[in-house]
Design a protein around this motif. Sequence first.
Motif, PDB file in Angstrom:
ATOM      1  N   PRO A  15     -66.736 -59.211  21.774  1.00  0.00           N
ATOM      2  CA  PRO A  15     -66.107 -60.499  22.134  1.00  0.00           C
ATOM      3  C   PRO A  15     -67.091 -61.525  22.682  1.00  0.00           C
ATOM      4  O   PRO A  15     -66.939 -62.724  22.459  1.00  0.00           O
ATOM      5  CB  PRO A  15     -65.069 -60.100  23.195  1.00  0.00           C
ATOM      6  N   GLU A  16     -68.112 -61.035  23.428  1.00  0.00           N
ATOM      7  CA  GLU A  16     -69.022 -61.959  24.101  1.00  0.00           C
ATOM      8  C   GLU A  16     -69.784 -62.845  23.124  1.00  0.00           C
ATOM      9  O   GLU A  16     -69.972 -64.038  23.365  1.00  0.00           O
ATOM     10  CB  GLU A  16     -69.996 -61.177  24.978  1.00  0.00           C
ATOM     11  N   ASN A  17     -70.244 -62.251  22.027  1.00  0.00           N
ATOM     12  CA  ASN A  17     -70.949 -63.074  21.033  1.00  0.00           C
ATOM     13  C   ASN A  17     -70.140 -63.267  19.754  1.00  0.00           C
ATOM     14  O   ASN A  17     -70.656 -63.739  18.747  1.00  0.00           O
ATOM     15  CB  ASN A  17     -72.328 -62.500  20.702  1.00  0.00           C
ATOM     16  N   ALA A  18     -68.825 -62.909  19.800  1.00  0.00           N
ATOM     17  CA  ALA A  18     -67.885 -63.149  18.708  1.00  0.00           C
ATOM     18  C   ALA A  18     -68.396 -62.607  17.381  1.00  0.00           C
ATOM     19  O   ALA A  18     -68.460 -63.322  16.377  1.00  0.00           O
ATOM     20  CB  ALA A  18     -67.574 -64.634  18.592  1.00  0.00           C
ATOM     21  N   THR A  19     -68.758 -61.321  17.359  1.00  0.00           N
ATOM     22  CA  THR A  19     -69.264 -60.715  16.124  1.00  0.00           C
ATOM     23  C   THR A  19     -68.519 -59.422  15.816  1.00  0.00           C
ATOM     24  O   THR A  19     -68.024 -58.717  16.704  1.00  0.00           O
ATOM     25  CB  THR A  19     -70.768 -60.399  16.221  1.00  0.00           C
ATOM     26  N   LEU A  20     -68.467 -59.136  14.544  1.00  0.00           N
ATOM     27  CA  LEU A  20     -67.961 -57.868  14.032  1.00  0.00           C
ATOM     28  C   LEU A  20     -69.097 -57.201  13.256  1.00  0.00           C
ATOM     29  O   LEU A  20     -69.842 -57.875  12.548  1.00  0.00           O
ATOM     30  CB  LEU A  20     -66.765 -58.092  13.099  1.00  0.00           C
ATOM     31  N   SER A  21     -69.230 -55.887  13.383  1.00  0.00           N
ATOM     32  CA  SER A  21     -70.276 -55.188  12.632  1.00  0.00           C
ATOM     33  C   SER A  21     -69.734 -53.867  12.118  1.00  0.00           C
ATOM     34  O   SER A  21     -68.818 -53.279  12.702  1.00  0.00           O
ATOM     35  CB  SER A  21     -71.512 -54.946  13.509  1.00  0.00           C
ATOM     36  N   SER A  22     -70.288 -53.423  11.012  1.00  0.00           N
ATOM     37  CA  SER A  22     -69.862 -52.170  10.395  1.00  0.00           C
ATOM     38  C   SER A  22     -71.002 -51.171  10.425  1.00  0.00           C
ATOM     39  O   SER A  22     -72.127 -51.477   9.995  1.00  0.00           O
ATOM     40  CB  SER A  22     -69.428 -52.413   8.951  1.00  0.00           C
ATOM     41  N   SER A  23     -70.713 -49.956  10.938  1.00  0.00           N
ATOM     42  CA  SER A  23     -71.734 -48.910  10.960  1.00  0.00           C
ATOM     43  C   SER A  23     -71.908 -48.286   9.587  1.00  0.00           C
ATOM     44  O   SER A  23     -72.911 -47.611   9.334  1.00  0.00           O
ATOM     45  CB  SER A  23     -71.346 -47.820  11.980  1.00  0.00           C
ATOM     46  N   LEU A  24     -70.962 -48.530   8.690  1.00  0.00           N
ATOM     47  CA  LEU A  24     -71.051 -47.960   7.345  1.00  0.00           C
ATOM     48  C   LEU A  24     -71.882 -48.840   6.423  1.00  0.00           C
ATOM     49  O   LEU A  24     -72.780 -48.357   5.729  1.00  0.00           O
ATOM     50  CB  LEU A  24     -69.643 -47.770   6.753  1.00  0.00           C
ATOM     51  N   SER A  25     -71.605 -50.121   6.418  1.00  0.00           N
ATOM     52  CA  SER A  25     -72.308 -51.019   5.487  1.00  0.00           C
ATOM     53  C   SER A  25     -73.447 -51.781   6.152  1.00  0.00           C
ATOM     54  O   SER A  25     -74.313 -52.329   5.469  1.00  0.00           O
ATOM     55  CB  SER A  25     -71.312 -52.031   4.897  1.00  0.00           C
ATOM     56  N   GLY A  26     -73.455 -51.806   7.476  1.00  0.00           N
ATOM     57  CA  GLY A  26     -74.483 -52.564   8.178  1.00  0.00           C
ATOM     58  C   GLY A  26     -74.211 -54.059   8.219  1.00  0.00           C
ATOM     59  O   GLY A  26     -75.023 -54.832   8.749  1.00  0.00           O
TER      60      GLY A  26
END
Length: 269
Positions: A15-26
């Motif tokens: 939430p702090e930097n408003a990002t989503l990331s995927s450990s599968l696709s990077g």
Amino acid sequence: MSKCYTINDNISFHPENATLSSSLSGARIKINVPTAQLLEAFVNRVGLIISQSDLYSIAWGDNGVNVTPNTLYQNISLLRKALQDIGLSGDTITTVRGKGFIFTVAKVAECEVDIDPEDEVNDVISENIAPQHQDEKLIAQSKYKTHNIVLLIASMLILFGVVIYFIHKSIPKRIIDYPKSFTFLSKIDGCSIFTSTELTNVESREKANVFLSTQPLDCKKYPYIYLSFTSRHPSISIISCEHEVNYSKKNNCKTEIFINHGGFNEIKH
């Protein structure tokens, strides 16, 4: 340390930097602040219906009263797209008609991580669009359209006025300074005879007809005859015109004056 959330074990939300990331696709996605605040509300209330009024307050705070439903729906749409792009399949945000929205995922876990302030989002999939700016653009476009409509109506009114003016100019006008006290008397050999209203009695009108019948009237060229008589002066004037005087803009008339005729009351049958 910064708060984060793990969604279905392989998606991280910061939430702090408003990002989503995927450990599968990077892959990593940057979303706008209101959209991130909406997602934080959803991950904290998985499986619960959140009303629109609550979402306004959560995402925009005190300014939520000024936010339109269109802005909220745009942010929800952006959030759905971001979640799909990051790897969450299916419709994770469901609209409950008349009640609000519900976030449905298998698992959400809260975590804490160290965040590098200089950490960059290298793979931006979704655009960081601020829907409130789109609202402002829509309002501006609406004002522009309204302005154009007003100009169009004004132009049509001006054009209509010009057309009416020229039509009015082209119609024969009543001569303003012409005496309007003339009334129809009779028809003589195709001439329309008009007399002044001073010839009020039947006898005087009959004598006027007798007088005119003795005159060489040219009814083909001058079919409109205006007879004027006053008891204050022993004279009669006859105005013979090509067109009816009161309504003809361009006319051809001639005038004859008979002096010392003795008055209509003295005309003998």
